[in-house]
Design an enzyme around this catalytic site. Structure first.
Site, mmCIF file in Angstrom:
data_model
loop_
_atom_site.group_PDB
_atom_site.id
_atom_site.type_symbol
_atom_site.label_atom_id
_atom_site.label_comp_id
_atom_site.label_asym_id
_atom_site.label_seq_id
_atom_site.Cartn_x
_atom_site.Cartn_y
_atom_site.Cartn_z
ATOM 1 N N LYS A 327 0.815 -1.212 0.000
ATOM 2 C CA LYS A 327 0.000 0.000 0.000
ATOM 3 C C LYS A 327 0.854 1.269 0.000
ATOM 4 O O LYS A 327 2.047 1.250 0.319
ATOM 5 C CB LYS A 327 -0.971 -0.019 1.188
ATOM 6 C CG LYS A 327 -2.089 -1.035 0.994
ATOM 7 C CD LYS A 327 -3.155 -0.948 2.053
ATOM 8 C CE LYS A 327 -4.306 -1.906 1.735
ATOM 9 N NZ LYS A 327 -5.355 -1.886 2.770
ATOM 10 N N ARG A 361 -3.347 -10.399 5.331
ATOM 11 C CA ARG A 361 -3.855 -10.363 3.948
ATOM 12 C C ARG A 361 -2.754 -9.803 3.052
ATOM 13 O O ARG A 361 -2.306 -8.659 3.248
ATOM 14 C CB ARG A 361 -5.110 -9.493 3.876
ATOM 15 C CG ARG A 361 -5.790 -9.477 2.515
ATOM 16 C CD ARG A 361 -7.026 -8.590 2.553
ATOM 17 N NE ARG A 361 -7.774 -8.628 1.299
ATOM 18 C CZ ARG A 361 -7.515 -7.851 0.249
ATOM 19 N NH1 ARG A 361 -6.535 -6.963 0.312
ATOM 20 N NH2 ARG A 361 -8.233 -7.955 -0.853
#
Length: 380
Positions: A327, A361
């Site tokens: 991210k 995740r």
């Protein structure tokens, strides 16, 4: 004689047993080896003064701002510092005290009964062509090939979605989402892949969620945080787990100046509310997973605060999921493209697991399996 300083001891009871400490002393000493810190927001000033004295009397400490003893303000923020044994003592002692200390004692007790869950890796499959990381995009036959590879690499859970949730992502119709998901769901069912791993549907569209559940999926990953009762009812109907994620705004608006008075308090209150909503509709706490939503309506500072304090969220008695894979928060720390962010991803996820997350995740299953295996040995 020679003395050397020990690093952190993860399994304190094991270390004491290896040393040969008598069984009766292992539990007592282990509690004295674990130092805990609690941030207490808006504690009434009389309570702060009482708690300060009670903490000092047993060898613990309450860090308070100057002016508390003079009662210059009605409330103060404080940090309570002590061993697990100290906190057990205070959680009993403060039950008899006024000014909200009984409530504090009750809250402390909740943190003292937290149990850790085994770490699981959740691999990510995006059945669309606009996810922020190109390496996660797999459709139809390619998706099945990648799913099998993730299972071979050790993934415990496979999370499949057909709509991008990146900042400013375009909205997708229900029909398009169904068209993207249906062939993958059908293949998973026909090849019985759900017998080899847990499958999670990354969607908040009831029709898509139900189709996946009928195909052998047993987890719903809901980025809208159980806002739709229909999703909760589907989890109950199919005895599936539900991951509740926190997001401020929507994918289209979430990164437009996200703001919180206190991100820890507000995210925590959000989970209290949503877990209660799920319970009212019949979803048991054991079937709820919580995800603080790294990057979903948060600044870099908000994300870092949540990761550093992730242990707090274990208090709800639910598994805690972390998802920071590749991210942009990593780019804000050190300039990097999504393709270059695996090292940063591993650093964040390993810290999050250390701080209480039990489901990771990620896009890179094999690399995470290796990193977590090494950390497990180092912490043994």
């Amino acid at each position: 004689m020679y003395v050397y300083k020990l690093g952190s001891i993860t399994d304190k009871k094991k270390a004491l047993k290896v040393l040969g400490v008598e069984s009766g002393g292992v539990g007592i000493m282990a509690k004295k080896m674990e130092l805990l810190y609690f941030f207490i927001k808006d504690l009434k000033t009389p309570a702060a003064n009482i708690l300060k004295q009670d903490a000092l009397s047993i060898g613990a400490e309450l860090a308070v701002p100057g002016g508390v003893i003079l009662c210059e303000k009605p409330t103060y923020d404080c940090i309570l510092i002590g061993t697990r044994k100290h906190m057990e003592t205070l959680s009993k002692k403060e039950l008899a005290q006024p000014f909200g200390l009984k409530t504090l004692a009750t809250e402390l007790k909740k943190f003292l009964v937290i149990k850790n869950s085994p770490t699981q890796i959740m691999g990510v499959i995006n059945a669309n062509d606009d996810s922020f990381f190109e390496g996660s995009r797999f459709q139809k036959e390619d998706a099945i090939i990648q799913i099998k590879q993730m299972i071979a690499d050790g993934a415990h859970i496979i999370d499949i979605g057909a709509v991008s949730s990146r900042p400013n992502a375009e909205t997708v119709s229900e029909l398009v989402e169904v068209e993207r998901m249906q062939p993958i769901c059908d293949a998973i069912a026909s090849e019985k892949l759900h017998e080899q791993a847990t499958f999670s549907v990354d969607s908040y569209t009831p029709s898509v969620v139900e189709y996946a559940l009928k195909s052998g999926f047993t987890l719903i990953n809901d980025i809208r945080g159980a806002s739709d009762e229909a999703i909760i009812k589907l989890a109950v109907k199919y005895d599936a787990k539900l991951c509740i994620m926190h997001m401020q705004g929507t994918p289209q608006t979430m990164q437009k100046n996200p703001n919180y008075d206190d991100v820890m308090v507000e995210v925590s209150q959000f989970f209290e509310e949503r877990i209660a909503k799920c319970a009212a509709l019949g979803l048991e706490r054991k079937n709820i997973i919580i995800d603080v939503g790294i990057g979903f309506g948060k600044t870099l500072e908000h994300n870092i605060t949540l990761i550093k304090n992730m242990a707090h969220f274990q208090v709800f008695g639910c598994e805690v999921l972390v998802g920071a894979s590749r991210k942009s928060m990593i780019d804000k720390i050190i300039s990097s493209t999504a393709e270059e962010r695996l090292p940063g991803t591993l650093a964040i996820h390993l810290k999050a697991v250390e701080n209480g997350a039990s489901i990771v995740r990620c896009h890179d299953v094999k690399e995470h399996m290796q990193a977590l295996a090494v950390v497990e040995v180092l912490n043994a």
